[in-house]
Design a protein around this motif. Structure first.
Motif, PDB file in Angstrom:
ATOM      1  N   ASN A  25       0.802  -1.223   0.000  1.00  0.00           N
ATOM      2  CA  ASN A  25       0.000   0.000   0.000  1.00  0.00           C
ATOM      3  C   ASN A  25       0.835   1.274   0.000  1.00  0.00           C
ATOM      4  O   ASN A  25       0.290   2.370  -0.187  1.00  0.00           O
ATOM      5  CB  ASN A  25      -0.937   0.007   1.209  1.00  0.00           C
ATOM      6  N   LEU A  26       2.146   1.135   0.217  1.00  0.00           N
ATOM      7  CA  LEU A  26       3.015   2.318   0.253  1.00  0.00           C
ATOM      8  C   LEU A  26       3.735   2.576  -1.063  1.00  0.00           C
ATOM      9  O   LEU A  26       4.422   3.584  -1.201  1.00  0.00           O
ATOM     10  CB  LEU A  26       4.056   2.158   1.372  1.00  0.00           C
ATOM     11  N   ILE A  27       3.578   1.684  -2.032  1.00  0.00           N
ATOM     12  CA  ILE A  27       4.308   1.824  -3.300  1.00  0.00           C
ATOM     13  C   ILE A  27       3.883   3.077  -4.047  1.00  0.00           C
ATOM     14  O   ILE A  27       4.731   3.901  -4.454  1.00  0.00           O
ATOM     15  CB  ILE A  27       4.102   0.577  -4.182  1.00  0.00           C
ATOM     16  N   ALA A  28       2.581   3.275  -4.242  1.00  0.00           N
ATOM     17  CA  ALA A  28       2.100   4.422  -5.016  1.00  0.00           C
ATOM     18  C   ALA A  28       2.433   5.755  -4.346  1.00  0.00           C
ATOM     19  O   ALA A  28       2.962   6.667  -5.013  1.00  0.00           O
ATOM     20  CB  ALA A  28       0.596   4.295  -5.266  1.00  0.00           C
ATOM     21  N   PRO A  29       2.140   5.947  -3.040  1.00  0.00           N
ATOM     22  CA  PRO A  29       2.512   7.234  -2.433  1.00  0.00           C
ATOM     23  C   PRO A  29       4.013   7.482  -2.452  1.00  0.00           C
ATOM     24  O   PRO A  29       4.447   8.634  -2.578  1.00  0.00           O
ATOM     25  CB  PRO A  29       1.975   7.132  -0.997  1.00  0.00           C
ATOM     26  N   ALA A  30       4.822   6.426  -2.354  1.00  0.00           N
ATOM     27  CA  ALA A  30       6.276   6.604  -2.391  1.00  0.00           C
ATOM     28  C   ALA A  30       6.716   7.099  -3.769  1.00  0.00           C
ATOM     29  O   ALA A  30       7.521   8.038  -3.879  1.00  0.00           O
ATOM     30  CB  ALA A  30       6.967   5.295  -2.046  1.00  0.00           C
ATOM     31  N   ILE A  31       6.210   6.468  -4.828  1.00  0.00           N
ATOM     32  CA  ILE A  31       6.575   6.875  -6.194  1.00  0.00           C
ATOM     33  C   ILE A  31       6.113   8.301  -6.465  1.00  0.00           C
ATOM     34  O   ILE A  31       6.863   9.141  -6.992  1.00  0.00           O
ATOM     35  CB  ILE A  31       5.974   5.901  -7.220  1.00  0.00           C
ATOM     36  N   TYR A  32       4.870   8.595  -6.091  1.00  0.00           N
ATOM     37  CA  TYR A  32       4.305   9.930  -6.331  1.00  0.00           C
ATOM     38  C   TYR A  32       5.094  10.997  -5.566  1.00  0.00           C
ATOM     39  O   TYR A  32       5.421  12.051  -6.104  1.00  0.00           O
ATOM     40  CB  TYR A  32       2.846   9.931  -5.894  1.00  0.00           C
ATOM     41  N   THR A  33       5.426  10.706  -4.306  1.00  0.00           N
ATOM     42  CA  THR A  33       6.157  11.671  -3.482  1.00  0.00           C
ATOM     43  C   THR A  33       7.556  11.919  -4.035  1.00  0.00           C
ATOM     44  O   THR A  33       7.999  13.073  -4.150  1.00  0.00           O
ATOM     45  CB  THR A  33       6.254  11.166  -2.037  1.00  0.00           C
ATOM     46  N   LEU A  34       8.271  10.864  -4.393  1.00  0.00           N
ATOM     47  CA  LEU A  34       9.625  11.023  -4.915  1.00  0.00           C
ATOM     48  C   LEU A  34       9.640  11.865  -6.183  1.00  0.00           C
ATOM     49  O   LEU A  34      10.508  12.736  -6.362  1.00  0.00           O
ATOM     50  CB  LEU A  34      10.245   9.645  -5.188  1.00  0.00           C
TER      51      LEU A  34
ATOM     52  N   ALA B 211      -2.103  13.534   3.663  1.00  0.00           N
ATOM     53  CA  ALA B 211      -3.216  12.604   3.881  1.00  0.00           C
ATOM     54  C   ALA B 211      -3.041  11.325   3.071  1.00  0.00           C
ATOM     55  O   ALA B 211      -3.454  10.240   3.516  1.00  0.00           O
ATOM     56  CB  ALA B 211      -4.534  13.276   3.514  1.00  0.00           C
ATOM     57  N   TYR B 212      -2.432  11.438   1.890  1.00  0.00           N
ATOM     58  CA  TYR B 212      -2.197  10.252   1.059  1.00  0.00           C
ATOM     59  C   TYR B 212      -1.396   9.221   1.850  1.00  0.00           C
ATOM     60  O   TYR B 212      -1.741   8.029   1.895  1.00  0.00           O
ATOM     61  CB  TYR B 212      -1.450  10.671  -0.207  1.00  0.00           C
ATOM     62  N   TRP B 213      -0.332   9.683   2.498  1.00  0.00           N
ATOM     63  CA  TRP B 213       0.488   8.780   3.301  1.00  0.00           C
ATOM     64  C   TRP B 213      -0.283   8.241   4.497  1.00  0.00           C
ATOM     65  O   TRP B 213      -0.195   7.055   4.838  1.00  0.00           O
ATOM     66  CB  TRP B 213       1.757   9.503   3.786  1.00  0.00           C
ATOM     67  N   GLY B 214      -1.062   9.088   5.126  1.00  0.00           N
ATOM     68  CA  GLY B 214      -1.829   8.650   6.290  1.00  0.00           C
ATOM     69  C   GLY B 214      -2.807   7.542   5.963  1.00  0.00           C
ATOM     70  O   GLY B 214      -2.872   6.522   6.674  1.00  0.00           O
TER      71      GLY B 214
ATOM     72  N   ALA C  84      -2.681   3.577   7.076  1.00  0.00           N
ATOM     73  CA  ALA C  84      -3.813   3.030   7.819  1.00  0.00           C
ATOM     74  C   ALA C  84      -4.408   1.807   7.109  1.00  0.00           C
ATOM     75  O   ALA C  84      -4.673   0.773   7.744  1.00  0.00           O
ATOM     76  CB  ALA C  84      -4.886   4.103   8.005  1.00  0.00           C
ATOM     77  N   ILE C  85      -4.593   1.899   5.811  1.00  0.00           N
ATOM     78  CA  ILE C  85      -5.151   0.775   5.061  1.00  0.00           C
ATOM     79  C   ILE C  85      -4.168  -0.392   5.030  1.00  0.00           C
ATOM     80  O   ILE C  85      -4.550  -1.556   5.152  1.00  0.00           O
ATOM     81  CB  ILE C  85      -5.524   1.223   3.630  1.00  0.00           C
ATOM     82  N   GLY C  86      -2.870  -0.069   4.882  1.00  0.00           N
ATOM     83  CA  GLY C  86      -1.861  -1.127   4.878  1.00  0.00           C
ATOM     84  C   GLY C  86      -1.841  -1.902   6.185  1.00  0.00           C
ATOM     85  O   GLY C  86      -1.738  -3.134   6.195  1.00  0.00           O
TER      86      GLY C  86
ATOM     87  N   ARG D 269     -11.517   3.742   4.382  1.00  0.00           N
ATOM     88  CA  ARG D 269     -11.584   3.978   2.933  1.00  0.00           C
ATOM     89  C   ARG D 269     -12.632   5.034   2.588  1.00  0.00           C
ATOM     90  O   ARG D 269     -12.395   5.900   1.749  1.00  0.00           O
ATOM     91  CB  ARG D 269     -11.880   2.662   2.220  1.00  0.00           C
ATOM     92  N   THR D 270     -13.803   4.976   3.219  1.00  0.00           N
ATOM     93  CA  THR D 270     -14.826   5.987   2.927  1.00  0.00           C
ATOM     94  C   THR D 270     -14.408   7.358   3.461  1.00  0.00           C
ATOM     95  O   THR D 270     -14.795   8.390   2.893  1.00  0.00           O
ATOM     96  CB  THR D 270     -16.178   5.587   3.536  1.00  0.00           C
ATOM     97  N   CYS D 271     -13.604   7.350   4.519  1.00  0.00           N
ATOM     98  CA  CYS D 271     -13.159   8.624   5.081  1.00  0.00           C
ATOM     99  C   CYS D 271     -12.140   9.325   4.187  1.00  0.00           C
ATOM    100  O   CYS D 271     -11.815  10.499   4.422  1.00  0.00           O
ATOM    101  CB  CYS D 271     -12.579   8.406   6.480  1.00  0.00           C
TER     102      CYS D 271
END
Length: 411
Positions: free
Chosen positions: A80-89, A107-110, A114-116, A142-144
């Motif tokens: 679950n951290l792959i996409a935010p890591a790529i986007y952030t870098l 919030a993306y990381w948060g 949480a989901i991970g 997820r809905t939040c």
């Protein structure tokens, strides 16, 4: 390699990737793109690279995470951290640390963390109550996502200075209360769906196992993709019949439990043989084993190997087997009435193989002359003799088979 029927029950790698993308990975990027469109000029935002980077990052995560799930690897948190890591870098390389000044980037990381965590705990626990609780919590989280980005949108556009000021609006109160409750509703639905899915999978696995018992692994796999393979057709097949000599008399003085134990050991000793030589059909009838093969070589090698496999076991009990092998045309396929059917084969070739087995001496393999001519000089046969076979008008010419090919890899 997995059987086609196994792959159908489990699902393909592509299906896992697509499922992961639309049910998990793409949720936050979709909400973030909509937020950006509402915060800025929509047309100019679409000309920027940002939306395509976050979508590409989501695709990459779905590919890795979906592949891991397909292989049964428990890497939910990291996945679950792959996409935010790529986007952030990528964005930090363009914007620097200003990237973290946007609340929806944090919030993306948060939400990813949480989901991970919920998914890792969900799939790593054997406690059913904790498993269900994690499904519920993940659905609420997820809905939040949409609630959090809605609040960010309102704060950035209308400039609310505090949470209390934001909550002064009745419409905001409605959204803040309803969205988490909807997450709980979705959570209950997901729990029931997963339970029903698990029941279906267990039932499908049981039905697959029962079907393999009657059809065999290879035939079942072919029939799943093409039911026509089960229709009645004429084929050239090679048959092996083996039964235990003196079994009825031996079993009269034994308990049913002892007889069953010996029979199961007999079948277990023979099973690796018919698996190795890829028997099309296996039929077990009391002390008799019937094997059907697509080639005479496979039938001959299997007959020799099976005699070697069961002989030591049966000699302990003062027993042995007789074996008959024959090759010829048969009609093969599903036959029976409307309510009950079975996959079987009929024809004089089957009867001939059975009669050869009946006339074989203790620990002897009798081959028909048809089998003898097909196999040629690569096999060691004894002298020809004639037997009186039940149902045959003329004596049947046979030869004992002593040895097969030097290489036992014929299939």
């Amino acid at each position: 390699m997995d059987l086609d029927v196994t792959a159908r029950l489990k699902g393909t790698r592509t299906r896992y990737i697509v499922h992961e993308f639309f049910t998990n990975t793409f949720h936050y990027p979709l909400a973030s793109i909509i937020l950006e469109l509402l915060l800025h000029d929509a047309l100019s935002y679409l000309y920027e690279i940002d939306p395509y980077v976050i979508i590409s990052a989501a695709v990459i995560q779905a590919m890795f995470y979906g592949s891991w799930l397909h292989r049964g690897l428990n890497r939910q948190f990291v996945g679950n951290l792959i996409a935010p890591a790529i986007y952030t870098l990528f964005e930090v390389s363009l914007e620097g640390m200003e990237f973290f000044e946007s609340p929806h980037h944090i919030a993306y990381w948060g939400f990813a963390i949480a989901i991970g965590i919920t998914q890792q705990v969900r799939d790593g626990t054997a406690n059913e109550e904790l498993h269900d609780a994690m499904i519920m919590l993940e659905s609420v989280v997820r809905t939040c996502i949409f609630l959090a980005l809605y609040m960010i949108l309102e704060v950035l556009k209308d400039g609310y200075s505090s949470y209390g000021e934001f909550m002064a609006s009745a419409s905001h109160q409605f959204v803040v209360m309803v969205i988490p409750l909807l997450g709980m509703v979705f959570g209950f639905a997901n729990i029931n769906t997963e339970r029903y899915h698990n029941v279906l999978m267990r039932t499908a696995q049981q039905l697959r196992e029962y079907s393999e018992w009657f059809l065999g692994t290879d035939l079942l796999s072919k029939a799943v993709n093409n039911p026509e393979v089960l229709s009645l057709k004429r084929h050239e097949r090679s048959m092996v019949f083996t039964d235990i000599r003196g079994f009825t008399r031996w079993s009269e003085t034994r308990s049913p439990e002892e007889v069953v134990a010996v029979m199961n050991a007999y079948y277990e000793a023979a099973e690796p043989v018919w698996v190795k030589y890829q028997a099309i059909k296996v039929k077990l009838t009391a002390d008799e084993i019937m094997l059907v093969f697509s080639s005479p070589e496979a039938a001959a090698e299997a007959a020799i190997a099976m005699l070697e496999a069961v002989r030591p076991l049966l000699e302990i009990h003062g027993l042995g087997v007789g074996t008959g092998i024959h090759t010829g045309p048969v009609v093969e396929g599903v036959m029976g009435g409307n309510a009950r059917k079975s996959y079987d084969l009929l024809g004089d070739s089957v009867n001939t193989a059975k009669r050869l087995c009946d006339n074989a001496e203790l620990n002897e393999i009798l081959a028909s002359t048809d089998m003898y001519y097909v196999l040629g000089s690569d096999y060691l046969f004894g002298n020809q003799r004639e037997i009186e076979a039940k149902g045959k008008a003329e004596p049947v010419k046979v030869r004992p088979l002593f040895r097969g090919l030097i290489s036992n890899d014929v299939v």
